[in-house]
Design a protein around this motif. Structure first.
Motif, PDB file in Angstrom:
ATOM      1  N   VAL A 169       5.042   9.255  -2.825  1.00 43.16           N
ATOM      2  CA  VAL A 169       6.028   8.820  -3.812  1.00 43.16           C
ATOM      3  C   VAL A 169       6.475  10.007  -4.664  1.00 43.16           C
ATOM      4  O   VAL A 169       7.675  10.195  -4.909  1.00 43.16           O
ATOM      5  CB  VAL A 169       5.466   7.672  -4.676  1.00 43.16           C
ATOM      6  CG1 VAL A 169       6.389   7.356  -5.842  1.00 43.16           C
ATOM      7  CG2 VAL A 169       5.229   6.428  -3.823  1.00 43.16           C
ATOM      8  N   ALA A 170       5.528  10.828  -5.100  1.00 42.54           N
ATOM      9  CA  ALA A 170       5.877  11.998  -5.924  1.00 42.54           C
ATOM     10  C   ALA A 170       6.800  12.945  -5.167  1.00 42.54           C
ATOM     11  O   ALA A 170       7.773  13.460  -5.730  1.00 42.54           O
ATOM     12  CB  ALA A 170       4.604  12.728  -6.361  1.00 42.54           C
ATOM     13  N   LYS A 171       6.527  13.132  -3.881  1.00 44.57           N
ATOM     14  CA  LYS A 171       7.367  14.050  -3.103  1.00 44.57           C
ATOM     15  C   LYS A 171       8.758  13.445  -2.874  1.00 44.57           C
ATOM     16  O   LYS A 171       9.766  14.157  -2.946  1.00 44.57           O
ATOM     17  CB  LYS A 171       6.705  14.391  -1.775  1.00 44.57           C
ATOM     18  CG  LYS A 171       7.402  15.519  -1.056  1.00 44.57           C
ATOM     19  CD  LYS A 171       6.455  16.339  -0.241  1.00 44.57           C
ATOM     20  CE  LYS A 171       7.164  17.560   0.287  1.00 44.57           C
ATOM     21  NZ  LYS A 171       6.277  18.416   1.042  1.00 44.57           N
ATOM     22  N   LEU A 172       8.830  12.144  -2.601  1.00 47.02           N
ATOM     23  CA  LEU A 172      10.139  11.498  -2.463  1.00 47.02           C
ATOM     24  C   LEU A 172      10.935  11.617  -3.762  1.00 47.02           C
ATOM     25  O   LEU A 172      12.139  11.887  -3.741  1.00 47.02           O
ATOM     26  CB  LEU A 172       9.982  10.029  -2.072  1.00 47.02           C
ATOM     27  CG  LEU A 172       9.596   9.736  -0.635  1.00 47.02           C
ATOM     28  CD1 LEU A 172       9.255   8.254  -0.458  1.00 47.02           C
ATOM     29  CD2 LEU A 172      10.701  10.154   0.330  1.00 47.02           C
ATOM     30  N   ASN A 173      10.261  11.422  -4.894  1.00 43.44           N
ATOM     31  CA  ASN A 173      10.938  11.556  -6.181  1.00 43.44           C
ATOM     32  C   ASN A 173      11.510  12.964  -6.352  1.00 43.44           C
ATOM     33  O   ASN A 173      12.653  13.130  -6.770  1.00 43.44           O
ATOM     34  CB  ASN A 173       9.989  11.226  -7.338  1.00 43.44           C
ATOM     35  CG  ASN A 173       9.750   9.741  -7.483  1.00 43.44           C
ATOM     36  OD1 ASN A 173      10.550   8.918  -7.037  1.00 43.44           O
ATOM     37  ND2 ASN A 173       8.641   9.384  -8.103  1.00 43.44           N
TER      38      ASN A 173
ATOM     39  N   GLU B 231      14.576  -3.226  -7.126  1.00 41.69           N
ATOM     40  CA  GLU B 231      14.221  -4.153  -8.197  1.00 41.69           C
ATOM     41  C   GLU B 231      12.715  -4.319  -8.385  1.00 41.69           C
ATOM     42  O   GLU B 231      12.220  -4.359  -9.516  1.00 41.69           O
ATOM     43  CB  GLU B 231      14.855  -5.527  -7.922  1.00 41.69           C
ATOM     44  CG  GLU B 231      14.688  -6.504  -9.053  1.00 41.69           C
ATOM     45  CD  GLU B 231      15.416  -7.813  -8.794  1.00 41.69           C
ATOM     46  OE1 GLU B 231      15.080  -8.802  -9.463  1.00 41.69           O
ATOM     47  OE2 GLU B 231      16.313  -7.860  -7.931  1.00 41.69           O
ATOM     48  N   PHE B 232      11.961  -4.410  -7.288  1.00 36.90           N
ATOM     49  CA  PHE B 232      10.531  -4.697  -7.384  1.00 36.90           C
ATOM     50  C   PHE B 232       9.635  -3.553  -6.909  1.00 36.90           C
ATOM     51  O   PHE B 232       8.626  -3.252  -7.543  1.00 36.90           O
ATOM     52  CB  PHE B 232      10.185  -5.971  -6.593  1.00 36.90           C
ATOM     53  CG  PHE B 232      10.775  -7.205  -7.182  1.00 36.90           C
ATOM     54  CD1 PHE B 232      10.244  -7.777  -8.330  1.00 36.90           C
ATOM     55  CD2 PHE B 232      11.883  -7.806  -6.608  1.00 36.90           C
ATOM     56  CE1 PHE B 232      10.803  -8.918  -8.887  1.00 36.90           C
ATOM     57  CE2 PHE B 232      12.443  -8.947  -7.147  1.00 36.90           C
ATOM     58  CZ  PHE B 232      11.903  -9.514  -8.293  1.00 36.90           C
TER      59      PHE B 232
ATOM     60  N   ILE C 259       5.575   1.065  -7.678  1.00 36.12           N
ATOM     61  CA  ILE C 259       4.947   2.283  -7.159  1.00 36.12           C
ATOM     62  C   ILE C 259       5.457   3.550  -7.853  1.00 36.12           C
ATOM     63  O   ILE C 259       5.096   4.658  -7.473  1.00 36.12           O
ATOM     64  CB  ILE C 259       5.087   2.400  -5.626  1.00 36.12           C
ATOM     65  CG1 ILE C 259       6.533   2.628  -5.205  1.00 36.12           C
ATOM     66  CG2 ILE C 259       4.488   1.170  -4.939  1.00 36.12           C
ATOM     67  CD1 ILE C 259       6.693   2.938  -3.707  1.00 36.12           C
ATOM     68  N   LYS C 260       6.324   3.367  -8.837  1.00 38.34           N
ATOM     69  CA  LYS C 260       6.898   4.478  -9.619  1.00 38.34           C
ATOM     70  C   LYS C 260       7.784   5.391  -8.771  1.00 38.34           C
ATOM     71  O   LYS C 260       7.773   6.611  -8.910  1.00 38.34           O
ATOM     72  CB  LYS C 260       5.799   5.273 -10.315  1.00 38.34           C
ATOM     73  CG  LYS C 260       5.032   4.437 -11.326  1.00 38.34           C
ATOM     74  CD  LYS C 260       3.949   5.234 -11.995  1.00 38.34           C
ATOM     75  CE  LYS C 260       3.210   4.444 -13.040  1.00 38.34           C
ATOM     76  NZ  LYS C 260       2.402   3.365 -12.573  1.00 38.34           N
ATOM     77  N   LEU C 261       8.579   4.773  -7.902  1.00 44.52           N
ATOM     78  CA  LEU C 261       9.553   5.501  -7.098  1.00 44.52           C
ATOM     79  C   LEU C 261      10.887   5.466  -7.829  1.00 44.52           C
ATOM     80  O   LEU C 261      11.353   4.401  -8.237  1.00 44.52           O
ATOM     81  CB  LEU C 261       9.677   4.872  -5.707  1.00 44.52           C
ATOM     82  CG  LEU C 261      10.637   5.535  -4.723  1.00 44.52           C
ATOM     83  CD1 LEU C 261      10.257   6.991  -4.464  1.00 44.52           C
ATOM     84  CD2 LEU C 261      10.652   4.766  -3.409  1.00 44.52           C
ATOM     85  N   ASP C 262      11.498   6.625  -8.007  1.00 39.36           N
ATOM     86  CA  ASP C 262      12.754   6.731  -8.762  1.00 39.36           C
ATOM     87  C   ASP C 262      13.974   6.340  -7.933  1.00 39.36           C
ATOM     88  O   ASP C 262      14.961   7.066  -7.895  1.00 39.36           O
ATOM     89  CB  ASP C 262      12.941   8.170  -9.277  1.00 39.36           C
ATOM     90  CG  ASP C 262      11.848   8.600 -10.221  1.00 39.36           C
ATOM     91  OD1 ASP C 262      11.248   7.733 -10.880  1.00 39.36           O
ATOM     92  OD2 ASP C 262      11.585   9.812 -10.305  1.00 39.36           O
TER      93      ASP C 262
ATOM     94  N   ALA D 170       0.864  -1.179   0.000  1.00 39.86           N
ATOM     95  CA  ALA D 170       0.000   0.000   0.000  1.00 39.86           C
ATOM     96  C   ALA D 170       0.896   1.224   0.000  1.00 39.86           C
ATOM     97  O   ALA D 170       1.966   1.230   0.617  1.00 39.86           O
ATOM     98  CB  ALA D 170      -0.876  -0.007   1.247  1.00 39.86           C
ATOM     99  N   PHE D 171       0.459   2.265  -0.709  1.00 44.75           N
ATOM    100  CA  PHE D 171       1.253   3.484  -0.751  1.00 44.75           C
ATOM    101  C   PHE D 171       0.367   4.664  -1.120  1.00 44.75           C
ATOM    102  O   PHE D 171      -0.719   4.496  -1.672  1.00 44.75           O
ATOM    103  CB  PHE D 171       2.413   3.355  -1.750  1.00 44.75           C
ATOM    104  CG  PHE D 171       1.972   3.291  -3.194  1.00 44.75           C
ATOM    105  CD1 PHE D 171       2.043   4.411  -4.000  1.00 44.75           C
ATOM    106  CD2 PHE D 171       1.487   2.113  -3.732  1.00 44.75           C
ATOM    107  CE1 PHE D 171       1.627   4.360  -5.321  1.00 44.75           C
ATOM    108  CE2 PHE D 171       1.075   2.050  -5.052  1.00 44.75           C
ATOM    109  CZ  PHE D 171       1.147   3.185  -5.856  1.00 44.75           C
TER     110      PHE D 171
END
Length: 164
Positions: A46-50, A72-73, A78-81, A40-41
């Motif tokens: 995620v956008a802010k971490l990116n 890797e997974f 979750i589209k985290l860079d 879950a996320f």
């Protein structure tokens, strides 16, 4: 330019446990198949971490039991860079009386000196030696131990952004 290393856990931080209803980010929790487990996320997190990981002088590091599985997974799911972030490992740390993550971060800081550190881990508050080490850094370290049922909140990530 100031160098900051940010150490990031996954479970209970990026991906909270037993989520229900809306996230603290204003949206419903999203679920993604990370190959090994469903996570879950909050997409806003995620956008802010990116965005934060692209700041000049910021070095993001995986410090999670996921180890190599995070880039890797988890990242593609979750589209985290974070696919190219260094990964710290628990390998060979079983003989230490300290928490493996404390040993790993100490060793990484010795090899990769930084002016300031950020440590985000939901278990930090229950690790007295890790907290003592973090506190010894004084104002040069921000450490946050999120509620593992909520993960990082907007206020906590705002504090990280201000610190960076």
């Amino acid at each position: 330019m100031s160098r900051v290393s940010l150490y990031l856990d996954v479970d209970g931080v990026v991906s909270p446990f037993a989520v229900q209803g809306r996230s603290g980010w204003g949206s419903e929790w999203e679920l993604a198949d990370a190959g090994v487990i469903e996570v879950a996320f909050a997409p806003e997190l995620v956008a802010k971490l990116n965005a934060l990981s692209r700041r000049p002088g910021a070095r993001f590091v995986w410090l999670t039991t996921w180890e190599r599985l995070a880039p890797e997974f988890l990242c593609p799911a979750i589209k985290l860079d974070g696919r190219d972030w260094p990964v710290l490992s628990s390998a060979g740390r079983g003989l230490s009386p300290d928490w493996w993550k404390l040993d790993a971060i100490r060793q990484d800081v010795a090899r990769n000196p930084a002016d300031r550190l950020v440590w985000l881990d939901d278990q930090l508050d229950s690790e007295p030696r890790a907290l003592a080490w973090a506190d010894a850094w004084g104002g040069r370290m921000l450490h946050i131990s999120p509620d593992p049922r909520r993960g990082l909140t907007p206020d906590q990530l705002d504090a990280v952004e201000a610190f960076l």
